[in-house]
Design a protein around this motif. Sequence first.
Motif, PDB file in Angstrom:
ATOM      1  N   ARG A 131       0.826  -1.213   0.000  1.00  0.00           N
ATOM      2  CA  ARG A 131       0.000   0.000   0.000  1.00  0.00           C
ATOM      3  C   ARG A 131       0.861   1.265   0.000  1.00  0.00           C
ATOM      4  NH1 ARG A 131      -1.460  -1.767   5.444  1.00  0.00           N
ATOM      5  NH2 ARG A 131      -0.235  -0.536   6.898  1.00  0.00           N
ATOM      6  N   LYS A 132       2.145   1.136   0.320  1.00  0.00           N
ATOM      7  CA  LYS A 132       3.074   2.269   0.307  1.00  0.00           C
ATOM      8  C   LYS A 132       3.917   2.300  -0.967  1.00  0.00           C
ATOM      9  CE  LYS A 132       2.078   3.633   4.491  1.00  0.00           C
ATOM     10  NZ  LYS A 132       1.446   4.892   4.775  1.00  0.00           N
ATOM     11  N   ASP A 133       3.609   1.422  -1.902  1.00  0.00           N
ATOM     12  CA  ASP A 133       4.412   1.281  -3.106  1.00  0.00           C
ATOM     13  C   ASP A 133       4.522   2.582  -3.897  1.00  0.00           C
ATOM     14  OD1 ASP A 133       6.039  -0.407  -4.625  1.00  0.00           O
ATOM     15  OD2 ASP A 133       4.442  -0.700  -6.093  1.00  0.00           O
ATOM     16  N   ASN A 134       3.439   3.319  -4.033  1.00  0.00           N
ATOM     17  CA  ASN A 134       3.434   4.540  -4.843  1.00  0.00           C
ATOM     18  C   ASN A 134       3.437   5.819  -4.021  1.00  0.00           C
ATOM     19  OD1 ASN A 134       3.463   3.317  -7.428  1.00  0.00           O
ATOM     20  ND2 ASN A 134       1.346   2.698  -7.085  1.00  0.00           N
ATOM     21  N   HIS A 135       3.541   5.706  -2.715  1.00  0.00           N
ATOM     22  CA  HIS A 135       3.591   6.893  -1.864  1.00  0.00           C
ATOM     23  C   HIS A 135       4.910   7.630  -2.141  1.00  0.00           C
ATOM     24  CE1 HIS A 135       4.008   9.331   1.765  1.00  0.00           C
ATOM     25  NE2 HIS A 135       2.689   9.179   1.927  1.00  0.00           N
ATOM     26  N   PRO A 136       4.856   8.928  -2.505  1.00  0.00           N
ATOM     27  CA  PRO A 136       6.079   9.645  -2.920  1.00  0.00           C
ATOM     28  C   PRO A 136       7.206   9.618  -1.880  1.00  0.00           C
ATOM     29  CG  PRO A 136       4.138  10.969  -3.382  1.00  0.00           C
ATOM     30  CD  PRO A 136       3.667   9.768  -2.607  1.00  0.00           C
ATOM     31  N   ALA A 137       6.883   9.828  -0.608  1.00  0.00           N
ATOM     32  CA  ALA A 137       7.940   9.845   0.418  1.00  0.00           C
ATOM     33  C   ALA A 137       8.560   8.465   0.592  1.00  0.00           C
ATOM     34  CB  ALA A 137       7.369  10.348   1.748  1.00  0.00           C
ATOM     35  N   HIS A 138       7.749   7.435   0.592  1.00  0.00           N
ATOM     36  CA  HIS A 138       8.268   6.073   0.739  1.00  0.00           C
ATOM     37  C   HIS A 138       9.089   5.676  -0.487  1.00  0.00           C
ATOM     38  CE1 HIS A 138       6.205   4.614   4.411  1.00  0.00           C
ATOM     39  NE2 HIS A 138       5.412   5.641   4.146  1.00  0.00           N
ATOM     40  N   ARG A 139       8.610   6.063  -1.676  1.00  0.00           N
ATOM     41  CA  ARG A 139       9.354   5.740  -2.899  1.00  0.00           C
ATOM     42  C   ARG A 139      10.713   6.443  -2.877  1.00  0.00           C
ATOM     43  NH1 ARG A 139       5.524   6.425  -6.827  1.00  0.00           N
ATOM     44  NH2 ARG A 139       6.061   8.610  -6.965  1.00  0.00           N
ATOM     45  N   TRP A 140      10.739   7.727  -2.455  1.00  0.00           N
ATOM     46  CA  TRP A 140      12.000   8.466  -2.368  1.00  0.00           C
ATOM     47  C   TRP A 140      12.949   7.771  -1.399  1.00  0.00           C
ATOM     48  CZ3 TRP A 140      14.578  10.469   1.746  1.00  0.00           C
ATOM     49  CH2 TRP A 140      15.710  11.233   1.456  1.00  0.00           C
ATOM     50  N   TYR A 141      12.417   7.375  -0.238  1.00  0.00           N
ATOM     51  CA  TYR A 141      13.259   6.744   0.770  1.00  0.00           C
ATOM     52  C   TYR A 141      13.805   5.397   0.271  1.00  0.00           C
ATOM     53  CZ  TYR A 141      14.932   5.538   5.436  1.00  0.00           C
ATOM     54  OH  TYR A 141      15.716   5.200   6.502  1.00  0.00           O
ATOM     55  N   ARG A 142      12.986   4.604  -0.379  1.00  0.00           N
ATOM     56  CA  ARG A 142      13.474   3.320  -0.944  1.00  0.00           C
ATOM     57  C   ARG A 142      14.558   3.572  -1.992  1.00  0.00           C
ATOM     58  NH1 ARG A 142       7.984   2.215  -1.101  1.00  0.00           N
ATOM     59  NH2 ARG A 142       7.976   2.381  -3.374  1.00  0.00           N
ATOM     60  N   ASP A 143      14.338   4.573  -2.852  1.00  0.00           N
ATOM     61  CA  ASP A 143      15.358   4.916  -3.858  1.00  0.00           C
ATOM     62  C   ASP A 143      16.671   5.339  -3.199  1.00  0.00           C
ATOM     63  OD1 ASP A 143      13.576   4.320  -5.874  1.00  0.00           O
ATOM     64  OD2 ASP A 143      13.069   6.424  -6.297  1.00  0.00           O
ATOM     65  N   TYR A 144      16.549   6.121  -2.125  1.00  0.00           N
ATOM     66  CA  TYR A 144      17.721   6.561  -1.370  1.00  0.00           C
ATOM     67  C   TYR A 144      18.460   5.348  -0.787  1.00  0.00           C
ATOM     68  CZ  TYR A 144      20.563   8.634   2.296  1.00  0.00           C
ATOM     69  OH  TYR A 144      21.606   8.980   3.096  1.00  0.00           O
ATOM     70  N   ILE A 145      17.734   4.447  -0.170  1.00  0.00           N
ATOM     71  CA  ILE A 145      18.336   3.240   0.424  1.00  0.00           C
ATOM     72  C   ILE A 145      19.030   2.429  -0.672  1.00  0.00           C
ATOM     73  CG2 ILE A 145      17.803   1.005   1.482  1.00  0.00           C
ATOM     74  CD1 ILE A 145      15.618   2.507   3.104  1.00  0.00           C
ATOM     75  N   ASN A 146      18.400   2.288  -1.821  1.00  0.00           N
ATOM     76  CA  ASN A 146      19.000   1.533  -2.934  1.00  0.00           C
ATOM     77  C   ASN A 146      20.297   2.175  -3.400  1.00  0.00           C
ATOM     78  OD1 ASN A 146      17.158  -0.621  -3.244  1.00  0.00           O
ATOM     79  ND2 ASN A 146      15.712   0.758  -4.229  1.00  0.00           N
ATOM     80  N   ARG A 147      20.321   3.512  -3.497  1.00  0.00           N
ATOM     81  CA  ARG A 147      21.548   4.216  -3.932  1.00  0.00           C
ATOM     82  C   ARG A 147      22.684   4.009  -2.920  1.00  0.00           C
ATOM     83  NH1 ARG A 147      17.942   8.304  -5.045  1.00  0.00           N
ATOM     84  NH2 ARG A 147      18.712   9.547  -3.282  1.00  0.00           N
ATOM     85  N   VAL A 148      22.356   4.131  -1.630  1.00  0.00           N
ATOM     86  CA  VAL A 148      23.375   3.950  -0.589  1.00  0.00           C
ATOM     87  C   VAL A 148      23.883   2.510  -0.598  1.00  0.00           C
ATOM     88  CG1 VAL A 148      23.760   3.910   1.906  1.00  0.00           C
ATOM     89  CG2 VAL A 148      22.533   5.834   0.866  1.00  0.00           C
TER      90      VAL A 148
END
Length: 151
Positions: A131-148
């Motif tokens: 349910r958080k898959d498309n939430h902008p803040a959660h998506r940003w945070y997942r992208d950040y974690i992936n980059r790190v």
Amino acid sequence: IGMVTEKLPKHFKMKKLGTTEMTVLCSKKSRFFKTGRIARAEYLETPHIKASASFEPSLLDAKFKRAGMLQQTLVSVPDIAAEIALLHETDYLLVLDRYDVDLIGSKDDLRILKTDFKIPQFDLYCIWHSRKDNHPAHRWYRDYINRVAAG
């Protein structure tokens, strides 16, 4: 961020971030420090330090037990700081992820040992509810974690 040991319910999503690089660490007080090597039998016979919040077996314990690598003597301490402090003062061994080893300050009196056996490794995942898959803040945070995690 965590390890997945069993199938997750369908409403969770996950993405693999990488794999651990578990190492065997000793101090200058260890007989293995000079040679920089340890055999499987020596590893199993030598006391180990383990951070644990309880007396229950950890995921690390379970994976090592399945691989026939669970040590006979485990000294339990509350956290990684206590693990490192005790390691400096004893001839015990410590199994630690390479990332955590790199975070330790002064390493002159610690050594990562070469092994003639394979140490179990772990896959690390980013896990979230769908349910958080498309939430902008959660998506940003997942992208950040992936980059790190990608380095």
